[in-house]
Write a protein that holds these residues in place. Structure first.
Motif, PDB file in Angstrom:
ATOM      1  N   SER A  48      -1.760 -15.344  -9.379  1.00 41.15           N
ATOM      2  CA  SER A  48      -2.761 -14.478 -10.022  1.00 41.15           C
ATOM      3  C   SER A  48      -2.684 -13.044  -9.523  1.00 41.15           C
ATOM      4  O   SER A  48      -3.295 -12.142 -10.103  1.00 41.15           O
ATOM      5  CB  SER A  48      -4.167 -15.039  -9.781  1.00 41.15           C
ATOM      6  OG  SER A  48      -4.500 -14.976  -8.405  1.00 41.15           O
ATOM      7  N   LYS A  49      -1.936 -12.819  -8.430  1.00 47.09           N
ATOM      8  CA  LYS A  49      -1.812 -11.481  -7.882  1.00 47.09           C
ATOM      9  C   LYS A  49      -0.630 -10.758  -8.526  1.00 47.09           C
ATOM     10  O   LYS A  49       0.453 -11.316  -8.647  1.00 47.09           O
ATOM     11  CB  LYS A  49      -1.623 -11.547  -6.363  1.00 47.09           C
ATOM     12  CG  LYS A  49      -2.803 -12.188  -5.637  1.00 47.09           C
ATOM     13  CD  LYS A  49      -2.604 -12.160  -4.136  1.00 47.09           C
ATOM     14  CE  LYS A  49      -3.811 -12.769  -3.433  1.00 47.09           C
ATOM     15  NZ  LYS A  49      -3.682 -12.701  -1.955  1.00 47.09           N
ATOM     16  N   GLY A  50      -0.838  -9.529  -8.913  1.00 45.46           N
ATOM     17  CA  GLY A  50       0.229  -8.770  -9.559  1.00 45.46           C
ATOM     18  C   GLY A  50       1.363  -8.442  -8.621  1.00 45.46           C
ATOM     19  O   GLY A  50       2.529  -8.460  -8.992  1.00 45.46           O
ATOM     20  N   ARG A  51       1.004  -8.118  -7.377  1.00 42.01           N
ATOM     21  CA  ARG A  51       2.007  -7.814  -6.366  1.00 42.01           C
ATOM     22  C   ARG A  51       1.753  -8.686  -5.147  1.00 42.01           C
ATOM     23  O   ARG A  51       0.617  -9.070  -4.865  1.00 42.01           O
ATOM     24  CB  ARG A  51       1.949  -6.336  -5.955  1.00 42.01           C
ATOM     25  CG  ARG A  51       2.362  -5.377  -7.057  1.00 42.01           C
ATOM     26  CD  ARG A  51       2.256  -3.932  -6.568  1.00 42.01           C
ATOM     27  NE  ARG A  51       3.052  -3.681  -5.389  1.00 42.01           N
ATOM     28  CZ  ARG A  51       4.354  -3.370  -5.420  1.00 42.01           C
ATOM     29  NH1 ARG A  51       4.977  -3.296  -6.578  1.00 42.01           N
ATOM     30  NH2 ARG A  51       5.018  -3.144  -4.306  1.00 42.01           N
ATOM     31  N   LEU A  52       2.813  -8.987  -4.416  1.00 41.11           N
ATOM     32  CA  LEU A  52       2.682  -9.797  -3.220  1.00 41.11           C
ATOM     33  C   LEU A  52       3.152  -9.016  -2.005  1.00 41.11           C
ATOM     34  O   LEU A  52       4.132  -8.274  -2.058  1.00 41.11           O
ATOM     35  CB  LEU A  52       3.515 -11.081  -3.321  1.00 41.11           C
ATOM     36  CG  LEU A  52       3.088 -12.135  -4.333  1.00 41.11           C
ATOM     37  CD1 LEU A  52       4.007 -13.346  -4.241  1.00 41.11           C
ATOM     38  CD2 LEU A  52       1.645 -12.561  -4.108  1.00 41.11           C
ATOM     39  N   THR A  53       2.427  -9.186  -0.900  1.00 37.81           N
ATOM     40  CA  THR A  53       2.840  -8.619   0.374  1.00 37.81           C
ATOM     41  C   THR A  53       3.356  -9.750   1.265  1.00 37.81           C
ATOM     42  O   THR A  53       3.184 -10.934   0.954  1.00 37.81           O
ATOM     43  CB  THR A  53       1.663  -7.928   1.073  1.00 37.81           C
ATOM     44  OG1 THR A  53       0.672  -8.920   1.396  1.00 37.81           O
ATOM     45  CG2 THR A  53       1.043  -6.872   0.168  1.00 37.81           C
ATOM     46  N   GLU A  54       3.956  -9.384   2.355  1.00 40.89           N
ATOM     47  CA  GLU A  54       4.425 -10.401   3.298  1.00 40.89           C
ATOM     48  C   GLU A  54       3.251 -11.225   3.823  1.00 40.89           C
ATOM     49  O   GLU A  54       3.381 -12.433   4.053  1.00 40.89           O
ATOM     50  CB  GLU A  54       5.174  -9.742   4.454  1.00 40.89           C
ATOM     51  CG  GLU A  54       6.519  -9.147   4.049  1.00 40.89           C
ATOM     52  CD  GLU A  54       7.337  -8.706   5.248  1.00 40.89           C
ATOM     53  OE1 GLU A  54       6.966  -9.088   6.380  1.00 40.89           O
ATOM     54  OE2 GLU A  54       8.336  -8.011   5.048  1.00 40.89           O
ATOM     55  N   LYS A  55       2.086 -10.580   3.997  1.00 39.66           N
ATOM     56  CA  LYS A  55       0.912 -11.302   4.466  1.00 39.66           C
ATOM     57  C   LYS A  55       0.453 -12.330   3.439  1.00 39.66           C
ATOM     58  O   LYS A  55       0.044 -13.450   3.799  1.00 39.66           O
ATOM     59  CB  LYS A  55      -0.231 -10.330   4.770  1.00 39.66           C
ATOM     60  CG  LYS A  55      -1.460 -11.015   5.372  1.00 39.66           C
ATOM     61  CD  LYS A  55      -2.549 -10.015   5.696  1.00 39.66           C
ATOM     62  CE  LYS A  55      -3.714 -10.712   6.410  1.00 39.66           C
ATOM     63  NZ  LYS A  55      -4.260 -11.858   5.685  1.00 39.66           N
ATOM     64  N   ASP A  56       0.528 -11.983   2.149  1.00 33.23           N
ATOM     65  CA  ASP A  56       0.161 -12.940   1.099  1.00 33.23           C
ATOM     66  C   ASP A  56       1.025 -14.200   1.193  1.00 33.23           C
ATOM     67  O   ASP A  56       0.524 -15.324   1.122  1.00 33.23           O
ATOM     68  CB  ASP A  56       0.337 -12.308  -0.285  1.00 33.23           C
ATOM     69  CG  ASP A  56      -0.667 -11.197  -0.562  1.00 33.23           C
ATOM     70  OD1 ASP A  56      -1.787 -11.276  -0.021  1.00 33.23           O
ATOM     71  OD2 ASP A  56      -0.314 -10.263  -1.308  1.00 33.23           O
ATOM     72  N   ILE A  57       2.316 -13.990   1.362  1.00 38.26           N
ATOM     73  CA  ILE A  57       3.231 -15.129   1.434  1.00 38.26           C
ATOM     74  C   ILE A  57       3.006 -15.916   2.713  1.00 38.26           C
ATOM     75  O   ILE A  57       2.992 -17.159   2.706  1.00 38.26           O
ATOM     76  CB  ILE A  57       4.694 -14.652   1.333  1.00 38.26           C
ATOM     77  CG1 ILE A  57       4.956 -14.084  -0.074  1.00 38.26           C
ATOM     78  CG2 ILE A  57       5.657 -15.802   1.618  1.00 38.26           C
ATOM     79  CD1 ILE A  57       6.344 -13.537  -0.277  1.00 38.26           C
ATOM     80  N   ASP A  58       2.802 -15.213   3.833  1.00 38.92           N
ATOM     81  CA  ASP A  58       2.537 -15.905   5.099  1.00 38.92           C
ATOM     82  C   ASP A  58       1.292 -16.782   5.001  1.00 38.92           C
ATOM     83  O   ASP A  58       1.293 -17.932   5.443  1.00 38.92           O
ATOM     84  CB  ASP A  58       2.356 -14.879   6.231  1.00 38.92           C
ATOM     85  CG  ASP A  58       3.684 -14.386   6.785  1.00 38.92           C
ATOM     86  OD1 ASP A  58       4.690 -15.099   6.615  1.00 38.92           O
ATOM     87  OD2 ASP A  58       3.718 -13.288   7.371  1.00 38.92           O
TER      88      ASP A  58
END
Length: 443
Positions: free
Chosen positions: A18-28
């Protein structure tokens, strides 16, 4: 199958997508939840750790983080890594060069070896093979009679001897020889359950294996026992050498992580999955299909295979004719219900349809398996005339049918409303040029 794990993983990835962009923290954060979910499903901790590490390594690249659909890219990576975990070795049964091919089933007590032997014989028959079941479980009093009963039900020959007059190696030797004399393709040996730490029983199994010289040695393990199943597989493999595994009770949802761990830990491939008590409740194991089910992506290929087994070609042609002529009646309605039942429970069918796995848990009560049984009972309580001409069902007839089927007039009214909607759909479709697509909806 894996309902809790599927719910958790799909929830995690839906939030990620649902997030348009992902950060490394999102994936972690997402992968930390994935790791916790795998451990709660009783996946081996090393397998879970390595899986998350590989997914993270592949997901941190610029091609994922900077893509237009980064969440979907992560799900794709997870799917590929799941397949990698579930794969390993040959997942098919391969016959020997000389007949009969000998298959020996081993395992702990209560794992389902006897019923699995019968299920294997049925599946092999559908592939054009003949089998003989060999009752080599001489310690459990009811084992021989259970196998003989299953053999009669499925019309599969069973070789047995008096348990107090024979040894296991002797029964195995004589049974394989009988299968050879009768020209059987397969000899399936049902051995007694035993703990891998019981040296005496394991030596007996080694002797039986030496006599039988099996082409396939399959360990039958209860998927619901979690890591105990993995440990048992490792011990049996070290002691007698396994060519494959049969995971039973895969339709349960308690600690199913054994299936995600066992091949990676032991190197032994899964060859079949038990998905119910019915004789046809055994599925060929396909790593890619199981990975798709775990991620609620469905399993269309298995669904098609089940439909092909359940639907008679002549009946399908007759149904197509009735669709064309708009003469679909309650007899046909009942026939389609019975075809669906041959394919397994409604919940099993739903999880094979892409996107329907989560909906299955939220399904209204009028679509569950109990309701299907009620519908079947109602129609079977009608006279042939009432099935062909449901418009004659007045109040007194409905009360009589309700008494005969153990239901209520309200249940019958609900069924008739559903059937009228079906008839309306059939009439509309009879005006089109492609009735086969509607027929497939009922199949």
């Amino acid at each position: 199958m894996f309902e809790s794990l599927t719910d958790k993983l799909t929830g995690i990835f839906n939030r990620l997508s649902s997030k348009g962009r992902l950060t490394e923290k999102d994936i972690d954060d997402a992968l930390a939840q994935v790791r916790r979910s795998l451990l709660e499903a009783d996946v081996n901790f090393r397998v879970a750790r390595d899986f998350v590490a590989r997914v993270k390594e592949r997901s941190m690249g610029a091609d994922v983080l900077e893509s237009l659909t980064p969440g979907q890219q992560v799900v794709k990576i997870v799917h590929e890594e799941l397949i990698e975990i579930l794969s390993g070795g040959d997942h098919r049964l391969t016959p020997a060069s000389q007949l009969p091919s000998v298959l020996m089933l081993v395992g702990l007590q209560g794992s389902g070896k006897t019923t699995t032997a019968a299920k294997l014989a049925l599946q092999l028959r559908r592939q054009g093979h003949t089998s003989m079941l060999i009752a080599a479980d001489l310690r459990r009093p009811a084992a021989i009679s259970q196998l003989e009963t299953l053999g009669r039900q499925l019309d599969v020959p069973v070789y047995s001897e008096e348990p107090n007059k024979s040894s296991v190696p002797q029964v195995v030797r004589n049974g394989v020889e009988r299968a050879r004399q009768q020209g059987m393709t397969w000899a399936i040996i049902d051995t007694g359950g035993r703990l891998h730490i019981d040296d005496e029983l394991m030596e007996e199994l080694e002797q039986a294996r030496s006599v039988a010289q099996p082409h396939e040695t399959l360990l039958v393990v209860d998927a619901m026992t979690g890591q105990d199943a993995v440990n048992a597989a490792q011990e049996f493999h070290d002691r007698i050498g396994l060519s494959g595994l049969v995971m039973t009770k895969m339709d349960g949802d308690a600690r199913g992580g054994a299936a995600l761990s066992v091949t990676r830990v032991t190197g032994v491939p899964i060859k079949f999955m038990g998905v119910g008590e019915r004789p046809d409740g055994l599925e060929q194991y396909h790593p890619d299909r199981l990975a798709s089910r775990i991620l609620a992506m469905g399993d269309v290929l298995t669904l098609i295979e089940k439909a092909q087994e359940a639907v008679d070609e002549n009946q399908a042609k007759e149904l197509e004719r009735k669709f064309r002529e708009a003469t679909f009646d309650l007899e046909d309605f009942l026939q389609q219900i019975q075809s669906v039942k041959k394919m397994g429970s409604l919940s099993q069918i739903m999880e094979m349809i892409p996107g329907m796995s989560n909906m299955n848990r939220k399904m209204p009560t009028d679509l569950d398996d109990d309701q299907i049984k009620r519908v079947e009972a109602i129609i079977q309580s009608m006279t042939p005339a009432e099935r062909r001409r449901p418009e004659i069902l007045n109040g007194s007839r409905r009360r009589r049918i309700a008494r005969g089927s153990g239901t209520t007039p309200a249940d019958i009214n609900r069924l008739m409303n559903q059937f009228k909607q079906t008839q309306k759909l059939v009439r509309q479709f009879s005006r089109t040029r492609n009735p086969r697509s509607l027929m497939r909806m009922f199949q």
